[in-house]
Design a protein around this motif. Structure first.
Motif, PDB file in Angstrom:
ATOM      1  N   GLY A  75       0.799  -1.214   0.000  1.00 58.59           N
ATOM      2  CA  GLY A  75       0.000   0.000   0.000  1.00 58.59           C
ATOM      3  C   GLY A  75       0.834   1.267   0.000  1.00 58.59           C
ATOM      4  O   GLY A  75       0.317   2.356   0.218  1.00 58.59           O
ATOM      5  N   LEU A  76       2.132   1.126  -0.252  1.00 59.15           N
ATOM      6  CA  LEU A  76       3.027   2.285  -0.293  1.00 59.15           C
ATOM      7  C   LEU A  76       3.276   2.648  -1.750  1.00 59.15           C
ATOM      8  O   LEU A  76       4.218   2.176  -2.371  1.00 59.15           O
ATOM      9  N   THR A  77       2.408   3.487  -2.286  1.00 65.26           N
ATOM     10  CA  THR A  77       2.414   3.760  -3.720  1.00 65.26           C
ATOM     11  C   THR A  77       3.150   5.033  -4.110  1.00 65.26           C
ATOM     12  O   THR A  77       3.316   5.306  -5.291  1.00 65.26           O
ATOM     13  N   GLU A 103       8.522   5.328   7.549  1.00 63.33           N
ATOM     14  CA  GLU A 103       8.442   5.655   6.123  1.00 63.33           C
ATOM     15  C   GLU A 103       9.820   5.826   5.484  1.00 63.33           C
ATOM     16  O   GLU A 103       9.940   5.825   4.271  1.00 63.33           O
ATOM     17  N   ARG A 121       8.808   6.095   1.524  1.00 60.21           N
ATOM     18  CA  ARG A 121       7.655   5.486   0.852  1.00 60.21           C
ATOM     19  C   ARG A 121       6.418   5.736   1.714  1.00 60.21           C
ATOM     20  O   ARG A 121       6.433   5.482   2.913  1.00 60.21           O
ATOM     21  N   THR A 122       5.360   6.234   1.050  1.00 60.21           N
ATOM     22  CA  THR A 122       4.116   6.527   1.763  1.00 60.21           C
ATOM     23  C   THR A 122       2.924   5.999   0.971  1.00 60.21           C
ATOM     24  O   THR A 122       3.055   5.627  -0.191  1.00 60.21           O
ATOM     25  N   SER A 123       1.768   6.036   1.613  1.00 64.69           N
ATOM     26  CA  SER A 123       0.559   5.497   0.981  1.00 64.69           C
ATOM     27  C   SER A 123      -0.013   6.428  -0.084  1.00 64.69           C
ATOM     28  O   SER A 123      -0.654   5.965  -1.020  1.00 64.69           O
ATOM     29  N   ASP A 124       0.191   7.728   0.068  1.00 64.12           N
ATOM     30  CA  ASP A 124      -0.355   8.682  -0.896  1.00 64.12           C
ATOM     31  C   ASP A 124       0.346  10.028  -0.737  1.00 64.12           C
ATOM     32  O   ASP A 124       1.185  10.200   0.151  1.00 64.12           O
ATOM     33  N   ALA A 127       0.023  11.677   2.716  1.00 66.56           N
ATOM     34  CA  ALA A 127       0.913  11.098   3.724  1.00 66.56           C
ATOM     35  C   ALA A 127       2.346  11.586   3.525  1.00 66.56           C
ATOM     36  O   ALA A 127       3.071  11.827   4.496  1.00 66.56           O
TER      37      ALA A 127
END
Length: 167
Positions: A75-77, A103, A121-124, A127
């Motif tokens: 989920g880290l897109t 992160e 790396r984050t979800s969006d 974030a």
């Protein structure tokens, strides 16, 4: 980031030959290879390969075994490099704080216009914004940030994978 950076790089392991280098290359590509499969790939006996892998571990050439993770499947897109400028004597305190931020997947003290480069790396995007504005910029000693979004990745720098296009 639990260990402080060495003041100078460790000396290379003495006596590495072509077979050792082929073993390391094969394990970088697939660390789950059995000794048998590894021996077949490097054209050596299983006993010799087993002994060499043990020596490579003992000498610190092979430092551990890990799983490669697909961040998107976690989920880290959103991936970015965040460049930090820090106060001159703040490295130790900043390093401690950054090491506690999940992160942050990798951090490097660098030369040049910035002092630290972080792979995050984050979800969006929200974030990422929160990470930069409310977490990283709130660390005492951080004087400025610059964020660069990653549009595509080649290889896996954390697993020592070379930059090659995906199939």
């Amino acid at each position: 980031m639990t260990q402080p950076p060495p003041s100078r790089p460790p000396a290379p392991a003495a006596g590495l030959d072509d077979v050792d280098r082929r073993i390391v290359a094969a394990l970088r590509a697939d660390a789950r290879l059995s000794v048998r499969a590894l021996a077949e790939q490097v054209h050596a006996s299983r006993a010799a390969v087993h002994a060499r892998v043990q020596r490579l571990e003992r000498d610190g050439v092979l430092t551990g075994w890990s799983a490669r993770v697909d961040p998107a499947r976690l989920g880290l897109t959103v991936t970015a490099f965040v460049n930090l400028r820090i106060a001159q004597h703040a490295w130790k305190d900043v390093r401690e704080r950054i090491g506690a931020i999940p992160e942050v997947w990798h951090a490097a003290l660098v030369s040049g216009d910035h002092d630290l480069v972080l792979l995050v790396r984050t979800s969006d995007a929200g974030a990422l914004r929160d990470l930069v504005l409310n977490t990283l910029q709130a660390i005492p000693g951080v004087r400025g940030t610059e964020t660069v979004l990653v549009l595509d990745e080649l290889g896996d720098p954390l697993a020592g994978q070379p930059a090659r296009p995906r199939a």
